[in-house]
Design a protein around this motif. Structure first.
Motif, PDB file in Angstrom:
ATOM      1  N   LEU A  78      82.875  21.300  11.749  1.00  0.00           N
ATOM      2  CA  LEU A  78      83.947  21.486  12.728  1.00  0.00           C
ATOM      3  C   LEU A  78      83.558  20.903  14.080  1.00  0.00           C
ATOM      4  O   LEU A  78      84.380  20.279  14.753  1.00  0.00           O
ATOM      5  CB  LEU A  78      84.281  22.977  12.882  1.00  0.00           C
ATOM      6  CG  LEU A  78      85.176  23.584  11.812  1.00  0.00           C
ATOM      7  CD1 LEU A  78      85.210  25.099  11.938  1.00  0.00           C
ATOM      8  CD2 LEU A  78      86.575  23.032  11.937  1.00  0.00           C
ATOM      9  N   GLN A  79      82.309  21.101  14.480  1.00  0.00           N
ATOM     10  CA  GLN A  79      81.846  20.575  15.766  1.00  0.00           C
ATOM     11  C   GLN A  79      81.862  19.050  15.772  1.00  0.00           C
ATOM     12  O   GLN A  79      82.298  18.430  16.744  1.00  0.00           O
ATOM     13  CB  GLN A  79      80.440  21.100  16.083  1.00  0.00           C
ATOM     14  CG  GLN A  79      79.931  20.669  17.446  1.00  0.00           C
ATOM     15  CD  GLN A  79      80.810  21.162  18.579  1.00  0.00           C
ATOM     16  OE1 GLN A  79      81.190  22.324  18.617  1.00  0.00           O
ATOM     17  NE2 GLN A  79      81.150  20.276  19.502  1.00  0.00           N
ATOM     18  N   LYS A  80      81.417  18.433  14.653  1.00  0.00           N
ATOM     19  CA  LYS A  80      81.437  16.962  14.565  1.00  0.00           C
ATOM     20  C   LYS A  80      82.860  16.428  14.646  1.00  0.00           C
ATOM     21  O   LYS A  80      83.128  15.451  15.351  1.00  0.00           O
ATOM     22  CB  LYS A  80      80.787  16.501  13.253  1.00  0.00           C
ATOM     23  CG  LYS A  80      79.289  16.491  13.267  1.00  0.00           C
ATOM     24  CD  LYS A  80      78.752  15.940  11.960  1.00  0.00           C
ATOM     25  CE  LYS A  80      77.233  16.014  11.928  1.00  0.00           C
ATOM     26  NZ  LYS A  80      76.699  15.626  10.618  1.00  0.00           N
ATOM     27  N   LEU A  81      83.777  17.074  13.924  1.00  0.00           N
ATOM     28  CA  LEU A  81      85.168  16.656  13.940  1.00  0.00           C
ATOM     29  C   LEU A  81      85.754  16.791  15.348  1.00  0.00           C
ATOM     30  O   LEU A  81      86.458  15.902  15.829  1.00  0.00           O
ATOM     31  CB  LEU A  81      85.981  17.486  12.943  1.00  0.00           C
ATOM     32  CG  LEU A  81      87.448  17.121  12.781  1.00  0.00           C
ATOM     33  CD1 LEU A  81      87.597  15.696  12.263  1.00  0.00           C
ATOM     34  CD2 LEU A  81      88.133  18.093  11.841  1.00  0.00           C
ATOM     35  N   THR A  82      85.430  17.893  16.015  1.00  0.00           N
ATOM     36  CA  THR A  82      85.905  18.118  17.383  1.00  0.00           C
ATOM     37  C   THR A  82      85.376  17.031  18.318  1.00  0.00           C
ATOM     38  O   THR A  82      86.135  16.481  19.124  1.00  0.00           O
ATOM     39  CB  THR A  82      85.467  19.500  17.885  1.00  0.00           C
ATOM     40  OG1 THR A  82      85.993  20.491  17.008  1.00  0.00           O
ATOM     41  CG2 THR A  82      85.935  19.756  19.295  1.00  0.00           C
ATOM     42  N   ASP A  83      84.086  16.704  18.191  1.00  0.00           N
ATOM     43  CA  ASP A  83      83.501  15.661  19.041  1.00  0.00           C
ATOM     44  C   ASP A  83      84.189  14.314  18.814  1.00  0.00           C
ATOM     45  O   ASP A  83      84.469  13.587  19.770  1.00  0.00           O
ATOM     46  CB  ASP A  83      81.997  15.535  18.777  1.00  0.00           C
ATOM     47  CG  ASP A  83      81.220  16.765  19.253  1.00  0.00           C
ATOM     48  OD1 ASP A  83      81.778  17.547  20.059  1.00  0.00           O
ATOM     49  OD2 ASP A  83      80.064  16.936  18.811  1.00  0.00           O
ATOM     50  N   GLU A  84      84.485  13.996  17.543  1.00  0.00           N
ATOM     51  CA  GLU A  84      85.188  12.739  17.241  1.00  0.00           C
ATOM     52  C   GLU A  84      86.571  12.713  17.892  1.00  0.00           C
ATOM     53  O   GLU A  84      86.972  11.703  18.480  1.00  0.00           O
ATOM     54  CB  GLU A  84      85.363  12.580  15.723  1.00  0.00           C
ATOM     55  CG  GLU A  84      84.113  12.217  14.972  1.00  0.00           C
ATOM     56  CD  GLU A  84      84.343  12.215  13.459  1.00  0.00           C
ATOM     57  OE1 GLU A  84      85.508  12.084  13.030  1.00  0.00           O
ATOM     58  OE2 GLU A  84      83.358  12.350  12.724  1.00  0.00           O
ATOM     59  N   LYS A  85      87.295  13.813  17.770  1.00  0.00           N
ATOM     60  CA  LYS A  85      88.660  13.860  18.301  1.00  0.00           C
ATOM     61  C   LYS A  85      88.657  13.803  19.827  1.00  0.00           C
ATOM     62  O   LYS A  85      89.531  13.185  20.435  1.00  0.00           O
ATOM     63  CB  LYS A  85      89.405  15.110  17.812  1.00  0.00           C
ATOM     64  CG  LYS A  85      89.575  15.150  16.311  1.00  0.00           C
ATOM     65  CD  LYS A  85      90.344  13.953  15.789  1.00  0.00           C
ATOM     66  CE  LYS A  85      90.495  13.994  14.282  1.00  0.00           C
ATOM     67  NZ  LYS A  85      91.107  12.812  13.732  1.00  0.00           N
ATOM     68  N   VAL A  86      87.669  14.440  20.463  1.00  0.00           N
ATOM     69  CA  VAL A  86      87.567  14.390  21.927  1.00  0.00           C
ATOM     70  C   VAL A  86      87.282  12.957  22.379  1.00  0.00           C
ATOM     71  O   VAL A  86      87.869  12.474  23.353  1.00  0.00           O
ATOM     72  CB  VAL A  86      86.488  15.380  22.436  1.00  0.00           C
ATOM     73  CG1 VAL A  86      86.120  15.102  23.878  1.00  0.00           C
ATOM     74  CG2 VAL A  86      86.977  16.817  22.291  1.00  0.00           C
ATOM     75  N   LYS A  87      86.413  12.252  21.644  1.00  0.00           N
ATOM     76  CA  LYS A  87      86.138  10.846  21.972  1.00  0.00           C
ATOM     77  C   LYS A  87      87.391   9.998  21.789  1.00  0.00           C
ATOM     78  O   LYS A  87      87.663   9.090  22.582  1.00  0.00           O
ATOM     79  CB  LYS A  87      85.005  10.298  21.106  1.00  0.00           C
ATOM     80  CG  LYS A  87      83.633  10.758  21.533  1.00  0.00           C
ATOM     81  CD  LYS A  87      82.554  10.184  20.647  1.00  0.00           C
ATOM     82  CE  LYS A  87      81.203  10.768  21.044  1.00  0.00           C
ATOM     83  NZ  LYS A  87      80.161  10.468  20.056  1.00  0.00           N
ATOM     84  N   GLU A  88      88.168  10.289  20.748  1.00  0.00           N
ATOM     85  CA  GLU A  88      89.408   9.552  20.502  1.00  0.00           C
ATOM     86  C   GLU A  88      90.395   9.771  21.659  1.00  0.00           C
ATOM     87  O   GLU A  88      91.024   8.823  22.128  1.00  0.00           O
ATOM     88  CB  GLU A  88      90.026  10.016  19.176  1.00  0.00           C
ATOM     89  CG  GLU A  88      91.181   9.182  18.709  1.00  0.00           C
ATOM     90  CD  GLU A  88      91.697   9.602  17.338  1.00  0.00           C
ATOM     91  OE1 GLU A  88      92.877   9.324  17.070  1.00  0.00           O
ATOM     92  OE2 GLU A  88      90.943  10.204  16.559  1.00  0.00           O
ATOM     93  N   ILE A  89      90.507  11.013  22.116  1.00  0.00           N
ATOM     94  CA  ILE A  89      91.389  11.314  23.255  1.00  0.00           C
ATOM     95  C   ILE A  89      90.905  10.579  24.498  1.00  0.00           C
ATOM     96  O   ILE A  89      91.709   9.998  25.236  1.00  0.00           O
ATOM     97  CB  ILE A  89      91.481  12.840  23.493  1.00  0.00           C
ATOM     98  CG1 ILE A  89      92.292  13.489  22.374  1.00  0.00           C
ATOM     99  CG2 ILE A  89      92.100  13.146  24.852  1.00  0.00           C
ATOM    100  CD1 ILE A  89      92.307  15.007  22.410  1.00  0.00           C
ATOM    101  N   ASP A  90      89.578  10.579  24.730  1.00  0.00           N
ATOM    102  CA  ASP A  90      89.029   9.859  25.887  1.00  0.00           C
ATOM    103  C   ASP A  90      89.371   8.367  25.827  1.00  0.00           C
ATOM    104  O   ASP A  90      89.718   7.762  26.840  1.00  0.00           O
ATOM    105  CB  ASP A  90      87.501  10.038  25.956  1.00  0.00           C
ATOM    106  CG  ASP A  90      87.104  11.409  26.472  1.00  0.00           C
ATOM    107  OD1 ASP A  90      87.927  12.065  27.148  1.00  0.00           O
ATOM    108  OD2 ASP A  90      85.957  11.836  26.190  1.00  0.00           O
ATOM    109  N   ALA A  91      89.292   7.780  24.641  1.00  0.00           N
ATOM    110  CA  ALA A  91      89.594   6.357  24.480  1.00  0.00           C
ATOM    111  C   ALA A  91      91.076   6.094  24.767  1.00  0.00           C
ATOM    112  O   ALA A  91      91.419   5.110  25.441  1.00  0.00           O
ATOM    113  CB  ALA A  91      89.233   5.892  23.069  1.00  0.00           C
ATOM    114  N   ILE A  92      91.945   6.962  24.283  1.00  0.00           N
ATOM    115  CA  ILE A  92      93.386   6.807  24.506  1.00  0.00           C
ATOM    116  C   ILE A  92      93.700   6.897  25.998  1.00  0.00           C
ATOM    117  O   ILE A  92      94.450   6.095  26.539  1.00  0.00           O
ATOM    118  CB  ILE A  92      94.166   7.879  23.715  1.00  0.00           C
ATOM    119  CG1 ILE A  92      94.052   7.613  22.212  1.00  0.00           C
ATOM    120  CG2 ILE A  92      95.628   7.914  24.134  1.00  0.00           C
ATOM    121  CD1 ILE A  92      94.513   8.774  21.356  1.00  0.00           C
TER     122      ILE A  92
END
Length: 173
Positions: free
Chosen positions: A148-162
């Protein structure tokens, strides 16, 4: 988490850059007979040129309420109403206005990150509850929380990129 990212993308589309898009008016709510109604449900939004929007209300008597809602929004537009059609001229963005737009972009991105973190928190609580009820062991619980933490980190990075892509678009003159 996918819905949170989609929501961030949708909200960022409403932030104006240098040219007119119909999405700019998506967040505007109009007081229509006492109910807050989204503008796109009350009117057709057109883009006749890169610097102008037109709003054609389905119910012509609601044109005044629509004009008022657009003027009171945080977009900084001054609509002009000719009785049947509302025209909105999009002024070029000043440096100060661009900085305001950047702040809005960052705020929308932060809201998305908070939503993703809340989903992670709910997931971790569910995993801990399963461990407590002896449905899974400690190792499986730890693996689930790590995933869950890895998935959250990926999604936060995706939001930052957007958000950073939108910031570049806003700062482009």
């Amino acid at each position: 988490m996918k819905k949170s990212i989609d929501s961030v993308k949708q909200n960022l589309m409403t932030i104006r850059t240098g040219r007119a898009t119909a999405n700019m008016l998506d967040r505007i709510k109009v007081d229509y007979y006492g109910a807050e109604t989204p503008l796109n449900q009350l009117a057709t939004i057109g883009v006749p040129s890169a610097q102008q929007l037109t709003v054609d209300p389905y119910d012509k008597s609601s044109a005044g309420a629509i004009e008022r809602a657009i003027a009171e929004s945080d977009l900084g537009f001054m609509p002009s109403n000719d009785g049947t059609l509302i025209r909105i001229n999009i002024p070029p963005l000043s440096e100060d206005r661009r900085k305001e737009m950047l702040k809005q972009c960052k705020a929308i991105g932060e809201e998305g990150k908070v939503a993703v973190r809340n989903i992670r928190r709910d997931g971790v609580e569910a995993v801990k509850k399963m461990e407590k009820n002896s449905a899974i062991g400690k190792d499986e619980s730890k693996d689930g929380q790590d995933a869950l933490q890895k998935l959250t980190d990926e999604k936060v990075k995706e939001i930052d990129a957007i958000v950073s892509a939108k910031e570049k678009e806003v700062m482009t003159v």
